[in-house]
Design an enzyme around this catalytic site. Structure first.
Site, mmCIF file in Angstrom:
data_model
loop_
_atom_site.group_PDB
_atom_site.id
_atom_site.type_symbol
_atom_site.label_atom_id
_atom_site.label_comp_id
_atom_site.label_asym_id
_atom_site.label_seq_id
_atom_site.Cartn_x
_atom_site.Cartn_y
_atom_site.Cartn_z
ATOM 1 N N GLN A 6 0.878 -1.243 -0.037
ATOM 2 C CA GLN A 6 -0.051 0.040 0.107
ATOM 3 C C GLN A 6 1.042 1.142 0.049
ATOM 4 O O GLN A 6 1.892 1.288 0.576
ATOM 5 C CB GLN A 6 -0.838 -0.088 1.529
ATOM 6 C CG GLN A 6 -2.067 -1.297 1.228
ATOM 7 C CD GLN A 6 -2.681 -1.219 2.517
ATOM 8 O OE1 GLN A 6 -3.214 -0.483 3.270
ATOM 9 N NE2 GLN A 6 -2.614 -2.503 3.347
HETATM 10 N N1 GTP Z 1 -6.652 -15.077 -9.925
HETATM 11 C C1 GTP Z 1 -5.809 -14.553 -8.952
HETATM 12 N N2 GTP Z 1 -5.843 -13.885 -8.161
HETATM 13 C C2 GTP Z 1 -4.449 -13.719 -7.427
HETATM 14 C C3 GTP Z 1 -3.242 -14.497 -7.440
HETATM 15 N N3 GTP Z 1 -2.410 -14.000 -6.653
HETATM 16 C C4 GTP Z 1 -3.043 -13.194 -5.895
HETATM 17 N N4 GTP Z 1 -4.497 -13.151 -6.105
HETATM 18 C C5 GTP Z 1 -5.333 -12.557 -5.187
HETATM 19 O O1 GTP Z 1 -5.018 -10.924 -5.244
HETATM 20 C C6 GTP Z 1 -5.327 -10.364 -4.324
HETATM 21 C C7 GTP Z 1 -4.218 -9.873 -3.378
HETATM 22 O O2 GTP Z 1 -3.280 -10.779 -3.108
HETATM 23 P P1 GTP Z 1 -2.147 -10.508 -1.912
HETATM 24 O O3 GTP Z 1 -1.279 -11.909 -2.002
HETATM 25 O O4 GTP Z 1 -2.804 -10.236 -0.476
HETATM 26 O O5 GTP Z 1 -1.495 -9.259 -2.506
HETATM 27 P P2 GTP Z 1 -0.214 -8.431 -1.925
HETATM 28 O O6 GTP Z 1 0.619 -7.976 -3.086
HETATM 29 O O7 GTP Z 1 0.287 -9.408 -0.982
HETATM 30 O O8 GTP Z 1 -1.063 -7.318 -1.221
HETATM 31 P P3 GTP Z 1 -0.445 -6.360 -0.267
HETATM 32 O O9 GTP Z 1 -0.184 -7.127 1.217
HETATM 33 O O10 GTP Z 1 -1.514 -5.448 0.417
HETATM 34 O O11 GTP Z 1 0.738 -5.498 -0.585
HETATM 35 C C8 GTP Z 1 -6.145 -11.575 -3.232
HETATM 36 O O12 GTP Z 1 -7.446 -11.452 -3.473
HETATM 37 C C9 GTP Z 1 -5.468 -12.971 -3.914
HETATM 38 O O13 GTP Z 1 -6.493 -14.117 -3.755
HETATM 39 C C10 GTP Z 1 -3.415 -15.054 -8.651
HETATM 40 O O14 GTP Z 1 -2.227 -15.863 -9.187
HETATM 41 N N5 GTP Z 1 -4.513 -15.115 -9.307
#
Ligand code: GTP
Ligand code: MG
Length: 203
Positions: A78
């Site tokens: 974020q």
């Molecule tokens: N369809 C799909 N959704 C994904 C994939 N990887 C992550 N997501 C979705 O994307 C959203 C964000 O995933 P996170 O892993 O929490 O993302 P992040 O980059 O860690 O986010 P922050 O911790 O806020 O920085 C979630 O709803 C996950 O389920 C993927 O390979 N395919």
């Protein structure tokens, strides 16, 4: 004599240890990737996607892969949390930058966050693996399309590789990690970090 023998023993038997920083803007899929890495490379099953919440602090994943110990640091993406990233730059051997390849509206944000990190002097020569994530979603751009968009040659000269993955089903992750480990084993950056830690041990 002892230190010579110890050095030889270390060289022959100890596994190299690398710190890998997972960066990317919020919702790119960094933590989902981290949990998948645990599932692929350790005896522990990572958290399923529906149990993962937005990251505020730091998530750590330790795995062994390709005869190396890998310590992954996953930080929150974020806007207000991106200022924390640079505290981890100095000790990172490499960066994995995760992009939601299906969310075209946020490519500009991802590009500027990446450029800002790469401009930082503490990340000099760190190999860069870019994961074009969410390939299971319709409309996700390919690695080539993302490379064109990010205009990497303009950004930097460091070793880099863009790979299509899905952190959901694991597609592409092994190829990317294999590339990264090979790069870290021979990179200028790892040599520099090794020399630093040797100096710290002697002092
Ligand atoms: N369809 C799909 N959704 C994904 C994939 N990887 C992550 N997501 C979705 O994307 C959203 C964000 O995933 P996170 O892993 O929490 O993302 P992040 O980059 O860690 O986010 P922050 O911790 O806020 O920085 C979630 O709803 C996950 O389920 C993927 O390979 N395919
Ligand atoms: Mg996260």
């Amino acid at each position: 004599m002892f230190s010579l023998l110890y050095g030889l023993w270390k060289y022959l038997f100890s596994k190299a240890e690398f710190h890998v920083l997972i960066l990317g803007i919020d919702k790119a899929g960094k933590t989902t990737l981290l949990e998948k890495l645990k599932t692929i490379y350790s005896d522990f099953e990572g958290l399923p996607p529906d149990r993962i919440v937005p990251t505020v602090g730091l998530n750590i994943g330790r795995v062994e892969a390709y005869k190396s110990k890998l310590i992954f640091w996953d930080l929150g993406g974020q806007l207000g949390l991106r200022t924390i990233w640079e505290k981890y730059f100095e000790e990172a051997h490499a960066i994995v930058f995760v992009v939601d390849a299906a969310n075209h509206a946020r490519f500009d944000d991802a590009k500027s966050a990446l450029e800002k990190a790469l401009r930082h002097k503490d990340l000099q020569d760190a190999p860069l693996l870019i994961f074009a994530n969410k390939q299971d979603v319709q409309g996700a751009v390919t690695a080539d399309e993302l490379t064109t968009f990010l205009d990497l040659k303009e950004i930097d000269e460091r070793p880099s590789f863009v790979k299509e993955i899905s952190a959901y089903d694991g597609t592409g992750i092994r190829d990317g990690v294999m590339w990264l480990v090979e790069e870290m084993k021979r990179s200028k950056r790892s040599e520099m970090l090794r020399q630093h830690s040797d100096i710290n041990v002697v002092v």
